[in-house]
Design an enzyme around this catalytic site. Structure first.
Site, PDB file in Angstrom:
ATOM      1  CD  GLU A  13     -10.079   3.637  -0.818  1.00  0.00           C
ATOM      2  OE1 GLU A  13     -10.916   4.055  -0.005  1.00  0.00           O
ATOM      3  OE2 GLU A  13      -8.956   3.218  -0.481  1.00  0.00           O
ATOM      4  CG  ASP A  59      -2.336   0.562   0.793  1.00  0.00           C
ATOM      5  OD1 ASP A  59      -2.364   1.702   0.305  1.00  0.00           O
ATOM      6  OD2 ASP A  59      -3.351  -0.142   0.959  1.00  0.00           O
ATOM      7  CG  HIS A  70      -4.455   1.821  -2.284  1.00  0.00           C
ATOM      8  ND1 HIS A  70      -4.585   2.266  -0.983  1.00  0.00           N
ATOM      9  CD2 HIS A  70      -5.682   1.952  -2.854  1.00  0.00           C
ATOM     10  CE1 HIS A  70      -5.849   2.621  -0.779  1.00  0.00           C
ATOM     11  NE2 HIS A  70      -6.528   2.453  -1.895  1.00  0.00           N
TER      12      HIS A  70
END
Ligand SMILES: [Zn+2]
Length: 546
Positions: free
Chosen positions: A334, A200, A270
């Site tokens: 995301e 991440d 990410h």
């Protein structure tokens, strides 16, 4: 000599039975509750003693491992060190088999008579769950007694094939030993998949031989934000990574406990863990560094750069080499599109692919879909199926992709209706970083962007809508609880957030029968004795006092 030894054994046995009080197993207190429990009060039960032997009626290595684990569990519970043998009479014995005839490979039967306890699994995994039920039928707080298992016939099988728990080791890094302890916790709850979030914006945790800068520049962040994403930071570097040897060792440790590890490499967002070491893979060229705070970075992989696909596929090759899992998680959540909108390479790729906005779906969202299908196709050549967060549906779903529904349940429902498999993990029920009680003021730090997910709420969750047809329902392959660790700096804290909520989760994953929360709570008392015996740190919420 022989006679002397025999006399000693008899004397020890007599002393044992005279002085000890009875500790009686109770199968109706097991979590998750077995499907059918038929007691037989007319028969004498089985008395476990130090001379009881474990007999493994199978040549399978996994069954041998099961027998060793059973011996370990019994040693911890009773202090008895039982012998494991491959042959012997069915007298004063626990017999382990893997020949049960059942379509469900995780099914088992557990039969107790005066002479023997028999655990028969439809596979070594089924046998393992029989062992778990046997272990959990004892109250682990009681010691130094005479252990009696009443006569019974139990038949059991799980409702869902995918019974998952997710652990984020990027936001906070946990040692290999901590991860193994976490795996022990999953095993106690009959959970069979660990979804391991390994990369991440805050840290890359996988050693990749071909790209050494990933761990050199991507595994250690300079500092960590304090509290709930305040403006203040500590000055303590945080990080670490797992070597490939460590990862393989953990994979084996999990497999011995019938747990598959689904590794996640979250992309194309990410990805600061990659960009920190290989800035040429981003749209702006960097420089980039790991984040010390939580949230979603605008800097993502450049989807117009061919080298990105090459690097990601190389990484996935090494990941597949380490993790035998049929499922590989490639994230897809995301991923802000601002960089792609301004990046000449990304725009050229959009043109080359002829992507046009379609209604609400932008060309950039379709570019992400293209990105995900490139990786999905590569993984398919290696016989692997991809799982992605529900955002992967936005620009069109790659063939065969499995949807993990986290923003509510609609993603999973839609995917199932389209004939794709889905795993339910809606944040509103199954995010275990959310508070576990309504009044959170006395609790350790936790994520506050959602309402509390109490034990009762999780226990009451139903993943398959009643409006679904049989065919649609078949595509909900299971459910999972998620542990995002922004606010969990150590494994003690992770455990506190995970248990007892994993107990509520595992009942939904395993049992198909009617639910009764009050009865479940009574059963929790016994399961909590096993938390104590194993030194697991658990929250008291929802567990009545004994
Ligand atoms: Zn770009």
């Amino acid at each position: 000599m022989k006679l002397k030894k025999m006399l000693f054994t008899v004397a020890a046995g007599a002393a044992f039975s005279l002085s000890a009080f009875a500790i009686t197993a109770d199968y109706s207190k097991v979590v998750p509750l077995p499907a059918t429990i038929i007691s037989d009060a007319t028969q004498k039960g089985f008395q476990l003693n130090p001379n009881t032997v474990i007999i493994v009626n199978s040549k399978c290595d996994k069954m041998k491992k099961n027998s060793e684990l059973l011996a370990d569990y019994i040693k911890k519970l009773t202090g008895y060190k039982l012998k494991v043998v491959s042959k012997g009479a069915a007298k004063n014995a626990i017999l382990l088999n893997d020949k049960l005839d059942s379509k469900n490979k995780e099914a088992y039967t557990l039969t107790v008579s005066e002479n023997a306890i028999q655990i028969n699994g439809a596979s070594a995994s089924g046998n393992f769950y029989g062992i778990q039920t046997l272990r959990k039928s004892l109250d682990a707080d009681k010691k130094d007694g005479k252990y009696i298992f009443p006569a019974v016939s139990i038949a059991d099988a799980p409702r869902f094939a995918y019974r998952g728990t997710h652990l984020d080791c990027s936001r906070h890094f946990f040692t290999a030993d901590s991860v193994k302890q976490f795996i022990d916790i999953l095993a106690l709850h009959n959970i069979n998949n660990l979804h391991w979030h390994l990369t991440d914006d805050q840290g890359w945790r996988i050693e990749v031989k071909k790209y050494p800068e990933l761990v050199k520049k991507g595994s250690m962040r300079k500092c960590t934000v304090l509290g709930l994403n305040t403006q203040e930071y500590n000055n303590t570097p945080h990080g670490g990574y797992y070597t490939q040897d460590q990862l393989r060792d953990i994979v084996k440790y999990a497999a011995d406990r019938h747990i598959n590890i689904v590794p996640e490499v979250d992309m194309p967002g990410h990805m600061l863990g990659v960009l920190a070491g290989y800035p040429e893979l981003g749209c702006t060229g960097g420089p980039y560094e790991l984040w010390c705070r939580w949230g979603v970075s605008e800097d993502v992989l450049c989807a117009g750069n061919e080298k990105v696909y090459k690097v990601m596929n190389d990484i996935m090759d090494e990941v597949c080499d380490i993790f035998p899992s049929e499922y590989i998680h490639i994230g897809g959540d995301e991923c802000p599109k601002n960089r792609w909108k301004e990046c000449p390479k990304c725009q050229a790729k959009i043109k080359e692919l002829g992507l046009q906005p379609k209604g609400k779906i932008s060309a950039e969202e379709q570019l992400q879909s293209y990105f995900m299908s490139q990786i999905t196709n590569h993984l398919a050549t290696k016989g692997r199926k991809t799982i992605g967060w529900d955002e992967i549906m936005e620009g069109g779903l790659a063939p065969g992709a499995i949807v993990m529904s986290w923003r509510g349940e609609n993603g999973g429902r839609e995917a199932a209706k389209m004939g794709h498999d889905a795993i339910m993990t809606p944040s509103s029920y199954l995010y275990l970083d959310f508070p576990q009680v309504a009044d959170n003021t006395k609790e350790p730090l936790c994520a506050t962007w959602g309402k509390p997910n109490t034990l009762q709420k999780i226990y009451g969750y139903e993943p398959v809508p009643s409006t679904f047809t049989k065919d649609e329902a078949k595509h909900i392959i299971g459910l999972q609880g998620n542990l995002w660790t922004e606010y969990m700096p150590n494994m003690r804290h992770v455990q506190y957030m995970a248990i007892p909520r994993l107990a509520g989760l595992c009942e939904v994953q395993w049992t198909a029968g009617d639910k009764d929360y009050e009865k479940f709570q009574q059963r929790m008392k016994q399961l909590a004795s096993h938390y104590r015996l194993n030194g697991f740190n658990y929250a008291p919420h929802g567990i009545p006092a004994k």
